[in-house]
Design an enzyme around this catalytic site. Structure first.
Site, PDB file in Angstrom:
ATOM      1  N   GLY A  21      66.856  88.388  15.191  1.00 20.33           N
ATOM      2  CA  GLY A  21      65.915  87.330  15.532  1.00 20.33           C
ATOM      3  C   GLY A  21      64.776  87.880  16.373  1.00 20.33           C
ATOM      4  N   GLY A  22      64.908  87.738  17.690  1.00 20.59           N
ATOM      5  CA  GLY A  22      63.835  88.097  18.620  1.00 20.59           C
ATOM      6  C   GLY A  22      63.193  89.445  18.358  1.00 20.59           C
ATOM      7  N   SER A  61      71.534  88.658  19.141  1.00 18.10           N
ATOM      8  CA  SER A  61      71.038  89.584  20.159  1.00 18.10           C
ATOM      9  C   SER A  61      71.156  91.061  19.751  1.00 18.10           C
ATOM     10  CB  SER A  61      71.716  89.324  21.505  1.00 18.10           C
ATOM     11  OG  SER A  61      71.427  88.000  21.955  1.00 18.10           O
ATOM     12  N   GLY A  83      70.154  84.535  20.593  1.00 20.07           N
ATOM     13  CA  GLY A  83      69.048  84.281  21.509  1.00 20.07           C
ATOM     14  C   GLY A  83      69.459  84.235  22.971  1.00 20.07           C
ATOM     15  N   ASN A  99      64.893  87.602  10.826  1.00 13.43           N
ATOM     16  CA  ASN A  99      64.674  86.157  10.729  1.00 13.43           C
ATOM     17  C   ASN A  99      63.599  85.795  11.746  1.00 13.43           C
ATOM     18  OD1 ASN A  99      64.775  83.393  10.711  1.00 13.43           O
ATOM     19  ND2 ASN A  99      66.897  83.227  11.439  1.00 13.43           N
ATOM     20  N   TRP A 100      62.425  85.479  11.242  1.00 13.05           N
ATOM     21  CA  TRP A 100      61.293  85.224  12.149  1.00 13.05           C
ATOM     22  C   TRP A 100      61.337  83.828  12.746  1.00 13.05           C
ATOM     23  CZ3 TRP A 100      56.523  87.587   9.059  1.00 13.05           C
ATOM     24  CH2 TRP A 100      56.764  88.958   8.871  1.00 13.05           C
ATOM     25  N   LYS A 101      62.251  83.002  12.267  1.00 12.63           N
ATOM     26  CA  LYS A 101      62.399  81.627  12.785  1.00 12.63           C
ATOM     27  C   LYS A 101      61.027  80.930  12.835  1.00 12.63           C
ATOM     28  CE  LYS A 101      66.617  83.032  15.116  1.00 12.63           C
ATOM     29  NZ  LYS A 101      67.558  82.862  16.217  1.00 12.63           N
ATOM     30  N   GLU A 122      77.195  85.386  12.705  1.00 14.67           N
ATOM     31  CA  GLU A 122      76.381  85.197  13.902  1.00 14.67           C
ATOM     32  C   GLU A 122      77.121  84.290  14.875  1.00 14.67           C
ATOM     33  OE1 GLU A 122      71.937  86.036  12.874  1.00 14.67           O
ATOM     34  OE2 GLU A 122      72.316  83.898  12.711  1.00 14.67           O
ATOM     35  N   HIS A 151      72.236  78.938   8.697  1.00 13.60           N
ATOM     36  CA  HIS A 151      71.978  79.493  10.023  1.00 13.60           C
ATOM     37  C   HIS A 151      72.458  78.504  11.072  1.00 13.60           C
ATOM     38  CE1 HIS A 151      69.978  80.928  13.588  1.00 13.60           C
ATOM     39  NE2 HIS A 151      69.925  82.100  12.989  1.00 13.60           N
ATOM     40  N   GLU A 182      71.231  77.446  13.701  1.00 17.28           N
ATOM     41  CA  GLU A 182      70.212  76.465  14.133  1.00 17.28           C
ATOM     42  C   GLU A 182      70.059  75.359  13.096  1.00 17.28           C
ATOM     43  OE1 GLU A 182      67.280  79.479  14.863  1.00 17.28           O
ATOM     44  OE2 GLU A 182      68.609  80.250  16.425  1.00 17.28           O
TER      45      GLU A 182
HETATM   46  P1  13P Z   1      68.492  86.831  18.143  1.00 15.01           P
HETATM   47  O1  13P Z   1      68.461  88.224  17.577  1.00 15.01           O
HETATM   48  O2  13P Z   1      67.192  86.413  18.738  1.00 15.01           O
HETATM   49  O3  13P Z   1      69.675  86.618  19.031  1.00 15.01           O
HETATM   50  O4  13P Z   1      68.691  85.847  16.882  1.00 15.01           O
HETATM   51  C1  13P Z   1      69.711  86.106  15.992  1.00 15.01           C
HETATM   52  C2  13P Z   1      69.565  85.211  14.827  1.00 15.01           C
HETATM   53  O5  13P Z   1      69.800  84.022  14.914  1.00 15.01           O
HETATM   54  C3  13P Z   1      69.113  85.800  13.556  1.00 15.01           C
HETATM   55  O6  13P Z   1      69.241  84.898  12.510  1.00 15.01           O
END
Ligand code: 13P
Length: 251
Positions: A235-236, A214, A174, A11-13, A168, A96, A98
């Site tokens: 994510g990251g 994470s 994050g 997920n590149w957000k 998640e 998600h 967020e």
């Molecule tokens: P991180 O891997 O940066 O914690 O993000 C997880 C995430 O929200 C993937 O959708």
């Protein structure tokens, strides 16, 4: 026991310009995939068409990060399922944390987005997860069961075939704090139990449940070793080709 094909999704957000997206997808196209995992990337809408075009003919699949519930209309800034599909998405992430916490996506809204995705044949990566306060109050499983119950309401196992769930924990996203493999396994097993009760054992056994929060090159192996963890939503580290490649090639 059904053998489930693992899924590693990135997920590149709200990251990456067009050039950065193109460079990342080109690097990932060359990645080893020793587990024969399904690999999915979810770029921003601005990069989606470009990424889908570059991914054509490769093993990479492309997902939207969200969709609107209507096919078109006066919804400034939103992207419809028709547009996401037209741009090359085969999947969409929905719910998600967020989206839930920053943009106010409720279970009711998500249920309408599920309908929209199903209407247009977009595979759904449906995200669930508890906050730290909910975990500390021992509400984790109840919270997740409610998210599943309300978000997926009104659909049969047949209609939801191919559904992907992502667990998640909000406190792990994050933050660098990962659920322990045992914590992940406990919740994944509970999700599978919920699915079995609601949609039957075959559906539950066939459904891929991803862990997110994470996930890193250094912890993916122990997380993926859990029997009910079928993949990762990253994510990251999904933004860094070498890290994501290592995650794809979990041991
Ligand atoms: P991180 O891997 O940066 O914690 O993000 C997880 C995430 O929200 C993937 O959708």
């Amino acid at each position: 026991m059904t053998k489930r094909t693992p899924i590693i999704a990135g997920n590149w957000k709200m990251h990456n310009t067009l050039a950065e997206s193109a460079a990342l997808v080109e690097a990932l196209k060359k990645a080893d995939n020793k587990n024969n995992a399904e690999i999915i990337v979810a770029p921003s809408f601005t990069s989606l068409a470009k990424v889908a075009e570059l991914a054509k003919g490769s093993a990479l699949q492309v997902s939207a990060q969200d969709i609107h519930w209507e096919d078109k209309g006066a919804f400034t800034s939103a992207v419809s399922p028709v547009q996401a599909k037209d741009a090359g998405a085969t999947h969409t992430i929905l719910g998600h944390s967020e989206r839930r916490s920053v943009f106010g996506d409720t279970d009711e809204i998500l249920n309408k987005k599920v309908a929209a995705a199903l209407r247009h044949g977009l595979a759904i990566i449906f995200c669930v997860g508890e906050t730290l306060a909910q975990r500390e109050a021992n509400e984790t499983i109840a919270v997740i069961d409610t998210q599943l119950e309300n978000g997926l309401k009104g659909y049969t196992a047949e209609q939801l075939k191919g559904l992907i769930i992502a667990y998640e924990p909000v406190w792990a996203i994050g933050t660098g704090k990962t659920a322990t493999p045992a914590q992940a396994q406990e919740v994944h097993a509970a999700i599978r139990k919920f699915l079995a009760g609601k949609y039957g054992e075959d559906f539950a056994q066939a459904t891929r449940i991803l862990y997110g929060g994470s996930v890193k090159d250094t912890n993916v192996d122990e997380i993926m070793a859990q029997p009910d963890v079928d993949g990762a939503l990253v994510g990251g580290q999904a933004l860094i080709a070498e890290k994501f490649t290592r995650i794809i090639n979990f041991n």
